[in-house]
Design an enzyme around this catalytic site. Structure first.
Site, PDB file in Angstrom:
ATOM      1  N   GLU A 143       0.751  -1.114   0.112  1.00 30.47           N
ATOM      2  CA  GLU A 143       0.113  -0.135  -0.118  1.00 30.47           C
ATOM      3  C   GLU A 143       0.881   1.199   0.150  1.00 30.47           C
ATOM      4  OE1 GLU A 143      -2.171   0.942   3.602  1.00 30.47           O
ATOM      5  OE2 GLU A 143      -3.814   1.570   2.341  1.00 30.47           O
ATOM      6  N   ASP A 178      -5.888   2.217  -1.919  1.00 31.51           N
ATOM      7  CA  ASP A 178      -6.742   3.143  -1.078  1.00 31.51           C
ATOM      8  C   ASP A 178      -6.782   4.442  -1.711  1.00 31.51           C
ATOM      9  OD1 ASP A 178      -7.317   5.025   0.803  1.00 31.51           O
ATOM     10  OD2 ASP A 178      -6.225   3.846   2.532  1.00 31.51           O
ATOM     11  N   GLN A 204      -9.623   0.451  -0.418  1.00 33.32           N
ATOM     12  CA  GLN A 204     -10.107   1.177   0.716  1.00 33.32           C
ATOM     13  C   GLN A 204     -10.831   2.490   0.461  1.00 33.32           C
ATOM     14  OE1 GLN A 204      -6.438   0.781   3.235  1.00 33.32           O
ATOM     15  NE2 GLN A 204      -7.579  -0.678   4.551  1.00 33.32           N
ATOM     16  N   GLU A 240     -12.163   2.601   5.398  1.00 31.27           N
ATOM     17  CA  GLU A 240     -11.133   2.895   6.441  1.00 31.27           C
ATOM     18  C   GLU A 240     -11.190   4.311   6.719  1.00 31.27           C
ATOM     19  OE1 GLU A 240      -6.295   1.825   6.872  1.00 31.27           O
ATOM     20  OE2 GLU A 240      -6.955   2.644   5.229  1.00 31.27           O
TER      21      GLU A 240
HETATM   22  O1  LIG Z   1      -3.301   3.829   6.616  1.00 33.44           O
HETATM   23  C1  LIG Z   1      -3.805   3.163   5.923  1.00 33.44           C
HETATM   24  O2  LIG Z   1      -4.238   3.618   4.829  1.00 33.44           O
HETATM   25  C2  LIG Z   1      -3.651   1.871   5.834  1.00 33.44           C
HETATM   26  O3  LIG Z   1      -4.307   1.084   5.211  1.00 33.44           O
HETATM   27  C3  LIG Z   1      -2.628   1.215   7.123  1.00 33.44           C
HETATM   28  O4  LIG Z   1      -3.117  -0.194   7.080  1.00 33.44           O
HETATM   29  C4  LIG Z   1      -1.581   1.301   6.842  1.00 33.44           C
HETATM   30  O5  LIG Z   1      -1.070   2.512   7.373  1.00 33.44           O
HETATM   31 MG   LIG Z   2      -5.540   2.203   3.636  1.00 36.52          MG
END
Ligand SMILES: O=C(O)C(=O)[C@@H](O)CO
Ligand SMILES: [Mg+2]
Length: 259
Positions: A143, A178, A204, A240
């Site tokens: 990531e 993400d 995410q 998240e």
């Molecule tokens: O901060 C994020 O975005 C994450 O997905 C954590 O798991 C790793 O810092």
């Molecule tokens: Mg993340």
């Protein structure tokens, strides 16, 4: 339609960690993710998952010494033994929890002139993880973290993560996409999603800039969810985000997906 996972490190923090499984299930989630399982025996966590009919879909390798500024050790030259120990422990938990994805945390690069060494160390350690996880069908995820959240982290752009996945060249290593970090660093999210098609195995979400519910700010998540369907993504979407207020009160956006 996306399969949403509640992130129990950020959501439902109104209650202690072990009570968040019940809260997520009551709110309509079938899947959960969280940062680290290591404070609890795997059987305790597995019992919670079973009790509430949940599946765990992601957690991370251990972060190292967080108070000393570490955020993963797998890129740090000289820390290979620690990295392998963390990867082995993560594998034990992933097997016990039936979790299909593990994010191998890279780490911070304190001196930019040493970047190449850190990058190569990470490549070697991720190959170690990939080969260990492969017989169990478990994926390794990498990531990118935006500098606003983690300055000097080894990976900040989604395109750097893609380059690493290609260099590592193992069929169970994927990008963890993400969109919060992606919008902070890369932008142009539709084109990015097309470019990463087939190369990402977990998503995410959170609003930008405030990292709240995905119903405000710069990103049009209805468009992103349609885009994910269009590129044939069938993995999970981890929520998240830091709720604006009480977690349940902010789940209006989720109601249409939790039927
Ligand atoms: O901060 C994020 O975005 C994450 O997905 C954590 O798991 C790793 O810092
Ligand atoms: Mg993340």
């Amino acid at each position: 339609m996306p399969k949403f996972a509640a992130n129990l490190s950020m959501m439902f923090t109104e209650v202690p960690f072990l009570e968040r499984f019940e809260a997520a299930a009551k709110a309509g989630f079938k899947y959960v993710e969280y940062l680290f399982p290591y404070e609890y025996p795997a059987e305790v966590l597995k019992a919670k998952l079973n009790q509430y009919g949940l599946k765990q879909v992601l957690f991370n390798t251990a972060p190292g010494n967080v108070s000393a500024g570490e955020w993963g050790v797998s890129a740090i030259p000289g820390r290979e033994a620690d990295s392998h120990r963390d990867i082995d422990l993560a594998l034990e938990y992933a097997i016990a929890l039936g979790c299909p994805n593990v994010h191998v945390m890279a780490g911070v690069v304190p001196d930019p002139t040493e970047y190449a060494k850190y990058k190569q160390t990470f490549i070697d350690n991720v190959r170690y993880a990939a080969d260990k996880f492969k017989p169990y069908g478990i994926k390794v995820l990498l990531e990118a973290l935006s500098p606003q959240v983690k300055p000097n982290y080894l990976i900040s752009s989604q395109y750097q993560t893609l380059e690493l996945v290609e260099l590592i060249n193992r069929d169970n290593v994927f990008v963890q996409l993400d969109y919060f970090h992606a919008q902070n660093v890369d932008g142009n999210l539709s084109r990015l999603t097309d470019r990463l098609k087939g190369k990402f195995a977990h998503v995410q979400i959170a609003s930008v800039p405030d990292r709240h519910e995905p119903d405000e700010g710069e990103i049009n998540y209805t468009h992103i969810f349609n885009k994910l369907d269009e590129v044939g993504y069938d993995g999970w979407v981890g929520c998240e985000y830091n709720p604006r207020g009480k977690t349940e009160d902010g789940l209006v956006w989720f109601a249409q997906y939790s039927k």
